[in-house]
Scaffold this motif. Structure first.
Motif, PDB file in Angstrom:
ATOM      1  N   GLU A  22       0.841  -1.193   0.000  1.00 17.69           N
ATOM      2  CA  GLU A  22       0.000   0.000   0.000  1.00 17.69           C
ATOM      3  C   GLU A  22       0.882   1.252   0.000  1.00 17.69           C
ATOM      4  O   GLU A  22       1.771   1.384   0.834  1.00 17.69           O
ATOM      5  N   GLY A  23       0.647   2.138  -0.937  1.00 25.35           N
ATOM      6  CA  GLY A  23       1.427   3.373  -0.948  1.00 25.35           C
ATOM      7  C   GLY A  23       2.570   3.342  -1.948  1.00 25.35           C
ATOM      8  O   GLY A  23       3.164   4.368  -2.259  1.00 25.35           O
ATOM      9  N   VAL A  24       2.883   2.165  -2.483  1.00 23.66           N
ATOM     10  CA  VAL A  24       3.921   2.089  -3.511  1.00 23.66           C
ATOM     11  C   VAL A  24       3.280   2.364  -4.860  1.00 23.66           C
ATOM     12  O   VAL A  24       2.260   1.768  -5.202  1.00 23.66           O
ATOM     13  N   GLY A  25       3.841   3.308  -5.574  1.00 22.42           N
ATOM     14  CA  GLY A  25       3.312   3.681  -6.883  1.00 22.42           C
ATOM     15  C   GLY A  25       3.875   2.795  -7.971  1.00 22.42           C
ATOM     16  O   GLY A  25       3.997   1.579  -7.798  1.00 22.42           O
ATOM     17  N   PRO A  26       4.266   3.381  -9.088  1.00 17.81           N
ATOM     18  CA  PRO A  26       4.791   2.575 -10.197  1.00 17.81           C
ATOM     19  C   PRO A  26       6.104   1.870  -9.826  1.00 17.81           C
ATOM     20  O   PRO A  26       6.968   2.469  -9.188  1.00 17.81           O
ATOM     21  N   VAL A  27       6.212   0.605 -10.209  1.00 17.38           N
ATOM     22  CA  VAL A  27       7.448  -0.150 -10.019  1.00 17.38           C
ATOM     23  C   VAL A  27       7.938  -0.549 -11.411  1.00 17.38           C
ATOM     24  O   VAL A  27       7.216  -1.190 -12.155  1.00 17.38           O
ATOM     25  N   ALA A  28       9.142  -0.141 -11.740  1.00 14.88           N
ATOM     26  CA  ALA A  28       9.658  -0.485 -13.065  1.00 14.88           C
ATOM     27  C   ALA A  28      10.931  -1.291 -12.900  1.00 14.88           C
ATOM     28  O   ALA A  28      11.785  -0.965 -12.084  1.00 14.88           O
ATOM     29  N   SER A  29      11.045  -2.355 -13.694  1.00 15.63           N
ATOM     30  CA  SER A  29      12.251  -3.158 -13.589  1.00 15.63           C
ATOM     31  C   SER A  29      13.007  -3.122 -14.907  1.00 15.63           C
ATOM     32  O   SER A  29      12.454  -2.788 -15.946  1.00 15.63           O
ATOM     33  N   THR A  30      14.247  -3.468 -14.811  1.00 15.28           N
ATOM     34  CA  THR A  30      15.066  -3.600 -16.004  1.00 15.28           C
ATOM     35  C   THR A  30      15.539  -5.038 -16.053  1.00 15.28           C
ATOM     36  O   THR A  30      15.906  -5.609 -15.034  1.00 15.28           O
ATOM     37  N   ILE A  83      12.815  -3.196 -20.800  1.00 20.45           N
ATOM     38  CA  ILE A  83      12.105  -2.247 -19.939  1.00 20.45           C
ATOM     39  C   ILE A  83      10.619  -2.309 -20.256  1.00 20.45           C
ATOM     40  O   ILE A  83      10.222  -2.766 -21.328  1.00 20.45           O
ATOM     41  N   ASP A  84       9.820  -1.835 -19.327  1.00 19.79           N
ATOM     42  CA  ASP A  84       8.390  -1.760 -19.573  1.00 19.79           C
ATOM     43  C   ASP A  84       8.104  -0.391 -20.182  1.00 19.79           C
ATOM     44  O   ASP A  84       8.358   0.625 -19.547  1.00 19.79           O
ATOM     45  N   PRO A  85       7.588  -0.358 -21.417  1.00 19.51           N
ATOM     46  CA  PRO A  85       7.458   0.921 -22.121  1.00 19.51           C
ATOM     47  C   PRO A  85       6.595   1.941 -21.385  1.00 19.51           C
ATOM     48  O   PRO A  85       6.791   3.140 -21.570  1.00 19.51           O
ATOM     49  N   THR A  86       5.648   1.503 -20.560  1.00 15.16           N
ATOM     50  CA  THR A  86       4.843   2.506 -19.865  1.00 15.16           C
ATOM     51  C   THR A  86       5.379   2.816 -18.482  1.00 15.16           C
ATOM     52  O   THR A  86       5.400   3.975 -18.066  1.00 15.16           O
ATOM     53  N   LEU A  87       5.823   1.793 -17.765  1.00 10.25           N
ATOM     54  CA  LEU A  87       6.260   2.033 -16.389  1.00 10.25           C
ATOM     55  C   LEU A  87       7.626   2.710 -16.323  1.00 10.25           C
ATOM     56  O   LEU A  87       7.859   3.596 -15.498  1.00 10.25           O
ATOM     57  N   PHE A  88       8.513   2.273 -17.173  1.00 10.20           N
ATOM     58  CA  PHE A  88       9.896   2.765 -17.098  1.00 10.20           C
ATOM     59  C   PHE A  88       9.980   4.297 -17.115  1.00 10.20           C
ATOM     60  O   PHE A  88      10.632   4.885 -16.256  1.00 10.20           O
TER      61      PHE A  88
END
Ligand SMILES: Nc1ncnc2c1ncn2[C@@H]1O[C@H](COP(=O)(O)OP(=O)(O)OP(=O)(O)O)[C@@H](O)[C@H]1O
Ligand SMILES: [Mg+2]
Lengths: 247, 851
Positions: free
Chosen positions: B555-563, B580-585
């Motif tokens: 709860e409270g964590v927004g976008p998480v992007a990984s490589t 990469i994730d084209p939207t999250l990154f």
């Protein structure tokens, strides 16, 4: 036979209004074994003449012929070899390499000719000893007096046993006695070994050692005299003649 | 030759300080060239030893050209080859371990920084290799959570038969129980942790995949021809997506190291060229100083060749001396650096450094360049020396005159070179532009004599004010104008130093702006989970998707992007692919775009598209819009370049960014090696921190860094790198500044007699000192003027050239200019100090006798 000959030798420095004719149509010759002195007032072209005779500089016109060969027609290498083997030089200024010892300086022409260093140095030592420098063989020029430097230069001019020695004021920095010694030596090499010596000097006493004296003024030969007695006794006569000519 | 060597040695010995300083320049270049080429190959060889140790125990191994894991079905293609006597699939991967993973003690040096996970088919592998157990049993089919390790690893981990130890894996920490112990490892390279194939695939998150097929063959090992024929046959059978022989894992590390080595070698060669330049300058001064001597030598019968030989001998002596000393110091430097750096290096790229490597090739190259450049630097002055006429010896005033007549031709050569360098700037090719900088420098040195007058006039006005009452300013100025060639020589020495200073200053200032912005967007997320080795991803253990999901669920964590990482190759060039994730990154991180813009992220999701970095463009020669064939485990796939952009972490590595969907489909990789996340707005970071760390606890392979801490850490690192650059810079500039001091000192020596005469006719010590100082300042002024000018050009050309690798914007190096000006003048004053004192203290009598 003439080892040295000039034809209408002329040297002009500068151009136009400022041009100076240092030499102006000089014709002279020197025979094998002859000791010639060149005298004249300061700026009359003595050094210039000597440089041209040695092929160090190019005349504006006229010719220098050494051993029957026109110097102007020789390649640089041939001329260099000629200087190394057949000529000895004593300059008015800057005679020695500061980084070499007295004996090395004196041995230079022989070493340049590819002779082994020891052999060359042995020869040079001989001459230096003759000039009273046996004790100073290993000294560098800046550790020698002006006169000692001059003697090293004379030794160098003689070391390769050249046919022709050209000396510009070789006794300029020497006291009377050493001057006499050197002049005597130059005369002896002429007589004993048949070498030709052309020596520039302003000192009548030294000039009196020569077989013949050539008087220059304003780049021209104005007089010539042959001396019978070559031991300096004629000094007064030479001096008198010079003063007369200067006026 | 004998005489020439004697003379050369005597002259060198006669000016010990100068000889020392000029030789130093060569020493310096050789030290860098040679030293660096000890460090890098030592690392490369250690790496190679690692890889060979892994590959060397079997006759052949088949791996994917991409360097990625592949489908074991390939083995079936080898069924028809009779000579193959044994065959076993394996999953082999190096696992970098976090610092202090086993000993948990930062104070002691880690004995194990990485392990080689080897997943095998227990039966098949024993047909290939012998495993002489010291205790316990070998692996059995169906083992999960069991391992066989060597005695030496067991000692390092302090475990015994039956004990359990933990390893980080993509699904968190995994326990392994030691069921068998092998003899202590004698080969170089990482210790092996043997597990079953299934276990290894699970730990690495690549079920059903293998990295290599090992083969033994029934061919006489000494029959090279038959082996080659067989290798070709195997190659034929497996197809071009596979390669027979060497392992390719680690190719990216190789490539990066080789790149580093190339850059450092360039640096060394550049330093050598500067050394050559300094020597050239010294020779020019020497030439002037020795006019009389040379003339005299010529008059008494030295041929042109003799004079030429004498000068070249002098160069040779200095070159040999400098090179020998440089090699010795370079060795000490290289070995010392290796000692100092061994720990951090082995932690960073996980190789154990062995003995320093000295390749004969680099020794030869150092000797060739060290001596060659010195001698080459002397050739022009030597030729000139050989052309000095005997007449120079005969006139006391002849020295200066002959040089000014040479000005005409040099001037036009200079103009031509400067014009050429400007033309090269517009050529648009990086190498050309960079080379243009040097052409410009050389051109300026030719122009220098002509520039002396205007610059002298300019500075002369200033000096006139300063020394108004002394009248010495005028004398100094007169001295300058009398010998423009000598002045130019000295000034060029100062010029090079300052030019490099200002030039690199320009690069650094252009870079820092860009880099800091990039750092911010790139690493500015609220949390970062970073693996032990950054930039060289292949050996990191990542995490499976579960981790990102777990983090996102908090709860409270927004976008998480990984490589994610996958190895690949195009046209034989190893490349590092990042998924990469084209939207999250773009929400938590960002790239610095050089060509194209943010819309490229969207294109990654449509079809096979990639964003590549400058290093990629440099290595492949591709352009925006090109479509390249990338090697995948199942054959090649065509990817189109939709943008050129860089991130901070991968700037040096040949990198392409693709979508994670494509990476999973084409490369079978879904392992997150770097995770960045942002918190929702308004949440209390303090409250969330423990939750995030708790999730990360099972993944000790990641270093969890909160907020801007990492950014700060990186910025600090960057600053250090910056200072190191400046240090190297100073290193480069110092020899040429020394050269200036040297030339200045010579100019005093040259005029010893003149100064003695001045003193004799009544100049006070103070006046002489002032005169020399004024002269030094003037010289420095001229050198500084030219140095700043060429520095600006150099800086600009370098920035343009570097744009290819790195997004850069040229920024005018105002600070660099001011620093350069200050340094130049300060050094001028300093350089004048010693000769000025020397001149003032000079013994009048000795000075007059000086020849
Ligand atoms: N390089 C030169 N350029 C211009 N003029 C020169 C040059 N060398 C010599 N001169 C002039 O030529 C003339 C002859 O000079 P030279 O050196 O031959 O005289 P000198 O007879 O040897 O004098 P001293 O007895 O003083 O040595 C002089 O007027 C001199 O000024
Ligand atoms: Mg004279």
């Amino acid at each position: 036979m003439n080892i040295l000959e000039t034809k209408n030798l002329t040297k002009i420095y500068g151009k136009g209004d400022t041009a100076i004719a240092a030499l102006d149509g000089i014709n002279l010759h020197a025979a094998e074994g002859e000791f010639v002195a060149v005298m004249g007032p300061s700026g009359c072209g003595k050094s210039t003449l000597l440089h041209l005779l040695g092929g160090l500089d190019h005349p504006t016109s006229g010719k220098v012929i050494i051993n029957g060969q026109d110097v102007a027609e020789m390649t640089d290498d041939a001329l260099t070899e000629l200087r190394r083997r057949e000529m000895g030089f004593v300059f008015q200024f800057f005679n020695l390499l500061p980084v070499l010892s007295a004996v090395e300086n004196a041995a230079l022409p022989v070493m340049l000719d590819g002779v082994k260093a020891e052999e060359a140095k042995a020869k040079a030592t001989e001459w230096l000893t003759r000039f009273g420098l046996a004790e100073r063989l290993a000294n560098r020029p800046d550790q020698l007096s002006g006169g000692q430097q001059q003697r090293v230069a004379v030794a160098r001019a003689l070391v390769s046993e050249p046919k022709l020695v050209l000396a510009d004021e070789p006794t300029g920095n020497l006291d009377t006695r050493s001057g006499d010694e050197i002049a005597g030596l130059l005369r002896d090499v002429g007589q004993k070994y048949g070498r030709t010596v052309v020596m520039v000097t302003h000192d009548p006493r030294i000039a009196a050692y020569a077989d013949r004296i050539i008087f220059l003024k304003d780049g021209r030969v104005i007089d010539e005299t042959v001396l019978e007695q070559k031991n300096g006794k004629n000094a007064e006569m030479v001096a008198e003649r010079m003063t007369k000519l200067a006026n | 030759m004998n005489l020439q060597l004697t003379l050369a040695a005597r002259y060198l010995a006669g000016r010990k300080l100068r000889t020392f300083l000029t030789t130093l320049a060569i020493v310096f270049g050789v030290v860098i060239l040679f030293g660096m080429n000890i460090i890098m190959p030592s690392m490369l060889q250690a790496l190679e030893a690692n890889m060979k140790a892994a590959a060397g125990v079997v006759d052949f191994s088949v791996t994917s050209v991409s360097g990625e894991a592949f489908d074991p079905a390939v083995a079936a293609r080898l069924a028809d080859i009779e000579e193959i006597s044994a065959l076993a699939p394996a999953y082999v991967r190096t696992f970098n371990l976090p610092m202090d993973f086993f000993d948990e003690d930062p104070a002691t040096l880690d004995r194990v920084t990485a392990i080689q996970l080897v997943g095998v088919d227990p039966e098949a592998v024993q047909t290939l290799r012998a495993f002489p157990l010291m205790g316990g049993r070998f692996l059995e089919a169906g083992d999960l959570g069991q391992t066989v390790i060597s005695q030496s690893l067991a000692d390092a981990l302090q475990v015994r038969l039956g004990d359990t130890f933990w390893l980080p894996t993509v699904d968190g920490l995994t326990p392994l129980t030691v069921v068998g112990v092998l003899p202590a490892r004698t080969l170089p390279g990482n210790e092996e942790v043997l597990v079953t194939l299934a276990e290894a695939q699970r730990m690495a998150g690549q079920p059903g995949r293998i990295t290599t097929i090992d083969l033994n063959v029934a061919v006489d090992a000494t029959d090279q021809e038959a082996r080659e024929a067989l290798a070709a046959e195997i190659q034929n059978a497996v197809g071009e997506n596979y390669q027979v022989g060497a392992l390719t894992s680690g190719a990216d590390v190789f490539a990066a190291l080789e790149m580093g080595q190339a850059i450092l070698s360039m640096f060394g060669i550049m330093a050598l060229f500067m050394g050559g330049f300094i020597i050239h300058n010294t020779f020019r001064t020497v030439l002037m100083e020795r006019q009389h001597d040379i003339g005299m030598l010529r008059a008494v019968g030295a041929s042109r060749r003799t004079i030429l030989g004498m000068f070249l001998a002098e160069g040779l002596i200095q070159g040999v001396l400098g090179t020998v000393v440089g090699l010795a110091l370079g060795y000490v430097f290289g070995v010392g650096m290796l000692k100092v750096a061994a720990a951090p290096i082995s932690a960073f790229i996980n190789i154990q450094l062995k003995d320093p490597v000295v390749e004969p090739g680099i020794v030869l190259l150092s000797i060739f360049l060290g001596i060659g450049i010195t001698v080459a630097a002397g050739i022009l002055p030597a030729l000139r020396a050989s052309r000095i006429s005997p007449l120079e010896a005969l006139r006391p005033t002849a020295a200066a005159a002959s040089f000014e007549t040479n000005r005409g031709r040099g001037f036009w050569v200079g103009v031509a070179l400067v014009a050429l360098s400007v033309a090269m700037l517009f050529f648009g090719q990086e190498a050309m532009i960079a080379a243009g900088g040097f052409v410009f420098l050389v051109g300026l040195t030719f122009l220098a004599p002509a520039l002396v007058r205007p610059i002298t006039d300019m500075f002369g006005v200033l000096l006139g004010r300063l020394y108004a009452r002394e009248g010495t300013g005028e004398v100094a100025r007169g001295n300058m104008l009398r010998q423009p060639a000598r002045v130019a020589t000295t000034a060029s020495a100062a010029m090079i130093g300052l030019a490099v200073l200002v030039g690199v200053g320009a690069v650094l200032s252009s870079m820092s702006g860009t880099v800091f912005t990039m750092l911010r967007s790139n690493l500015g997320s609220d949390y970062l989970m970073v693996p032990p080795s950054i930039g060289l991803w292949a050996n990191n253990v990542g995490a499976s998707e579960g981790l990102v999901d777990e983090l996102a669920a908090i709860e409270g964590v927004g976008p998480v992007a990984s490589t994610r990482f996958a190895a690949s190759a195009t046209e034989g060039i190893a490349i590092s692919l990042l998924g990469i994730d084209p939207t999250l990154f773009p929400q938590v991180s960002g790239l610095g775009f050089q060509e194209g813009d943010e819309s490229a992220y969207g294109e990654l999701g449509r079809g096979r598209a990639m964003i590549v970095n400058g290093a990629f463009i440099m290595a492949t020669g591709a352009e925006l819009g090109d479509t390249l064939e990338l090697a995948t485990p199942d054959g090649v796939q065509r990817y189109t370049i939709v943008a050129v952009a860089a991130d901070f972490l991968n700037a040096k590595v040949t990198t392409a960014f693709i979508s994670q969907a494509n990476m999973a489909a084409d490369f079978g990789r879904a392992e997150d090696v770097l995770i960045q996340l942002n918190l929702d707005e308004g949440v209390d970071p303090e409250a969330l921190d423990p939750q995030i760390r708790e999730v990360m606890q099972a993944y000790p392979q990641f270093n969890t860094i909160a907020g801007y801490a990492y950014l700060d850490q990186m910025l600090a690192l960057f600053e250090t790198a910056w200072s190191a650059m400046y240090f190297l810079l100073a290193f480069l500039a110092v020899p040429s500044l020394i050269a200036m001091l040297n030339t200045l000192a010579i100019s005093v020596i040259e005029r010893t007699r003149e100064i003695g005469m001045l003193r004799a006719v009544g100049a006070t010590q103070r006046q002489v000192k002032r005169m020399v100082t004024a002269e030094a300042l003037l010289l420095a002024g001229i050198g500084t003027g030219m140095g700043l000018l060429s520095g600006l050009y150099l800086g600009y050309s370098w920035v343009v050239a570097m744009e290819a690798f790195f997004p850069l914007e040229y920024s005018f190096p105002l600070a660099g200019l001011i620093a350069g000006l200050a340094t130049g003048l300060l050094f001028g004053a300093l350089a004048g100090l010693i000769p000025a004192r020397q001149a003032a203290r000079m013994d009048v009598v000795a000075a007059l006798r000086y020849e």
